[in-house]
Motif scaffolding. Structure first.
Motif, PDB file in Angstrom:
ATOM      1  N   LYS A  64      34.188  35.188  40.998  1.00  0.00           N
ATOM      2  CA  LYS A  64      34.249  36.615  40.681  1.00  0.00           C
ATOM      3  C   LYS A  64      35.674  37.129  40.790  1.00  0.00           C
ATOM      4  CE  LYS A  64      29.448  37.465  41.958  1.00  0.00           C
ATOM      5  NZ  LYS A  64      28.997  37.712  40.586  1.00  0.00           N
ATOM      6  N   MET A  65      36.463  36.532  41.677  1.00  0.00           N
ATOM      7  CA  MET A  65      37.871  36.913  41.788  1.00  0.00           C
ATOM      8  C   MET A  65      38.622  36.561  40.506  1.00  0.00           C
ATOM      9  SD  MET A  65      38.698  38.223  44.788  1.00  0.00           S
ATOM     10  CE  MET A  65      40.411  37.789  44.953  1.00  0.00           C
ATOM     11  N   GLN A  66      38.247  35.441  39.867  1.00  0.00           N
ATOM     12  CA  GLN A  66      38.938  34.986  38.677  1.00  0.00           C
ATOM     13  C   GLN A  66      38.717  35.912  37.490  1.00  0.00           C
ATOM     14  OE1 GLN A  66      40.916  32.918  40.407  1.00  0.00           O
ATOM     15  NE2 GLN A  66      41.001  31.693  38.548  1.00  0.00           N
ATOM     16  N   LEU A  67      37.702  36.754  37.556  1.00  0.00           N
ATOM     17  CA  LEU A  67      37.391  37.667  36.457  1.00  0.00           C
ATOM     18  C   LEU A  67      38.181  38.961  36.539  1.00  0.00           C
ATOM     19  CD1 LEU A  67      33.514  37.240  36.339  1.00  0.00           C
ATOM     20  CD2 LEU A  67      35.231  36.117  34.897  1.00  0.00           C
ATOM     21  N   LEU A  68      38.927  39.143  37.623  1.00  0.00           N
ATOM     22  CA  LEU A  68      39.693  40.375  37.818  1.00  0.00           C
ATOM     23  C   LEU A  68      41.176  40.128  37.568  1.00  0.00           C
ATOM     24  CD1 LEU A  68      38.040  41.733  41.062  1.00  0.00           C
ATOM     25  CD2 LEU A  68      37.469  42.294  38.705  1.00  0.00           C
ATOM     26  N   GLY A  69      41.928  41.189  37.395  1.00  0.00           N
ATOM     27  CA  GLY A  69      43.372  41.056  37.249  1.00  0.00           C
ATOM     28  C   GLY A  69      43.966  42.118  36.379  1.00  0.00           C
ATOM     29  N   CYS A  70      44.796  41.728  35.428  1.00  0.00           N
ATOM     30  CA  CYS A  70      45.488  42.676  34.559  1.00  0.00           C
ATOM     31  C   CYS A  70      44.528  43.294  33.551  1.00  0.00           C
ATOM     32  CB  CYS A  70      46.628  41.962  33.819  1.00  0.00           C
ATOM     33  SG  CYS A  70      47.862  41.265  34.939  1.00  0.00           S
ATOM     34  N   ALA A  71      45.072  44.086  32.660  1.00  0.00           N
ATOM     35  CA  ALA A  71      44.255  44.747  31.646  1.00  0.00           C
ATOM     36  C   ALA A  71      43.602  43.749  30.708  1.00  0.00           C
ATOM     37  CB  ALA A  71      45.126  45.724  30.843  1.00  0.00           C
ATOM     38  N   THR A  72      44.117  42.527  30.642  1.00  0.00           N
ATOM     39  CA  THR A  72      43.538  41.505  29.775  1.00  0.00           C
ATOM     40  C   THR A  72      42.243  40.966  30.342  1.00  0.00           C
ATOM     41  OG1 THR A  72      44.800  39.774  30.885  1.00  0.00           O
ATOM     42  CG2 THR A  72      45.802  40.792  28.955  1.00  0.00           C
ATOM     43  N   GLY A  73      41.930  41.304  31.592  1.00  0.00           N
ATOM     44  CA  GLY A  73      40.715  40.808  32.225  1.00  0.00           C
ATOM     45  C   GLY A  73      40.958  39.609  33.097  1.00  0.00           C
ATOM     46  N   THR A  74      42.201  39.122  33.133  1.00  0.00           N
ATOM     47  CA  THR A  74      42.565  38.001  34.008  1.00  0.00           C
ATOM     48  C   THR A  74      43.873  38.357  34.693  1.00  0.00           C
ATOM     49  OG1 THR A  74      43.887  36.847  32.354  1.00  0.00           O
ATOM     50  CG2 THR A  74      41.517  36.428  32.335  1.00  0.00           C
TER      51      THR A  74
END
Length: 291
Positions: free
Chosen positions: A106-116
């Motif tokens: 689930k952490m890998q699905l978060l991040g920048c505006a690109t979704g990662t």
């Protein structure tokens, strides 16, 4: 085979909710059904019907675990209280790799505006990764600290004599206390039955279940339904909006619950039984989480 597995998981959930200090939410996370269970609990009739192959065998198992094993659990806890807690500790330890892997996914699905955490130019966005992992780590340690603090709560001082005759005052108390306990029950690491011990209603409820005292069980059932619906609604929002951080909290609560459950080393004959049950619980939860 899938139906039998759900029935067996339900039995474990039912038994877990009979034991103060053991969290039904933890057991649901252990066996990988937590998200489905939270999604189910609500007033969406279409969803309930669509998920009938999931919840019917699970409900059968939970009801069986509570009704069939309530007296047996009482007796076992009287004879081997430490061994019972070591069994559930084994179940929790066997599940930690699975819950940690789910948190990481689930952490890998978060991040920048690109979704990662990868920018449009293909470069790793280090600030995003730092904020993501740092905030999730803070949530994990906060949840872990909460469970460690609960370690110092003394269960024995909250025990009260069971009441068997229903009154208006007792009805209100049972409804409110059970609603709060049920809402807490679906949070991994928080034991609903432990809260009932604190509220002074545990012995009354467990005796009513064992004796099938319908008058006592009616306000208990109504309170449980109200608490489950309200608590599940809040958790659904958290899982939808903050999935990684919610699972980081779950991981911290589940890991920290080991400190709450740890009863010390048993002596003599109960030591061997505790070791056997601990190993069996660890193996069962680890294998179950992989199938």
């Amino acid at each position: 085979m899938h139906i039998l597995k759900l029935i067996l998981i339900g039995i474990v959930l039912g038994i877990a909710n009979l034991i103060p200090g053991v969290s039904g939410g933890t057991m649901a996370a252990v066996f990988g059904i937590y998200d489905s269970l939270i999604e189910l609990i609500g007033l969406n009739v279409k969803k309930i019907i669509a998920m009938r192959k999931f919840w019917i065998p699970l409900a059968i198992g939970i009801a069986s675990g509570i009704l069939i094993f309530s007296k047996l659990i009482n007796r076992f806890l009287e004879l081997y209280p430490l061994a019972a807690l070591w069994f559930f500790m084994g179940i929790i330890i066997g599940s930690l790799p699975f819950i940690a892997s789910q948190t990481y996914k689930k952490m890998q699905l978060l991040g920048c505006a690109t979704g990662t955490n990868v920018q449009k130019d293909g470069q790793t966005c280090k600030p995003c990764a730092f904020i993501r992992y740092g905030s999730a780590g803070a949530v994990f340690f906060a949840a872990l600290a909460l469970m460690l603090a609960m370690k110092y709560a003394n269960r024995s001082q909250f025990m009260h004599e069971a009441q068997t005759v229903l009154s208006a005052a007792l009805s209100i108390k049972l409804f409110i206390c059970t609603a709060l306990a049920a809402a807490a029950m679906i949070i991994p690491g928080i034991s609903g039955s432990f809260l009932m011990v604190i509220f002074g209603t545990y012995n009354t409820v467990i005796k009513a279940v064992a004796d099938l005292n319908i008058a006592i069980l009616i306000p208990v059932a109504l309170g449980a339904a109200a608490g489950l619906l309200g608590g599940a609604a809040v958790i659904r929002i958290l899982l939808k909006r903050f999935p990684a951080h919610t699972y980081a909290a779950i991981l911290g609560l589940v890991a920290g619950s080991l400190a709450v459950l740890y009863p010390g080393l048993p002596a003599h004959n109960e030591l061997i039984l505790s070791i056997v049950l601990f190993v069996a619980g660890s193996a069962a939860s680890y294998i179950s989480s992989r199938t």
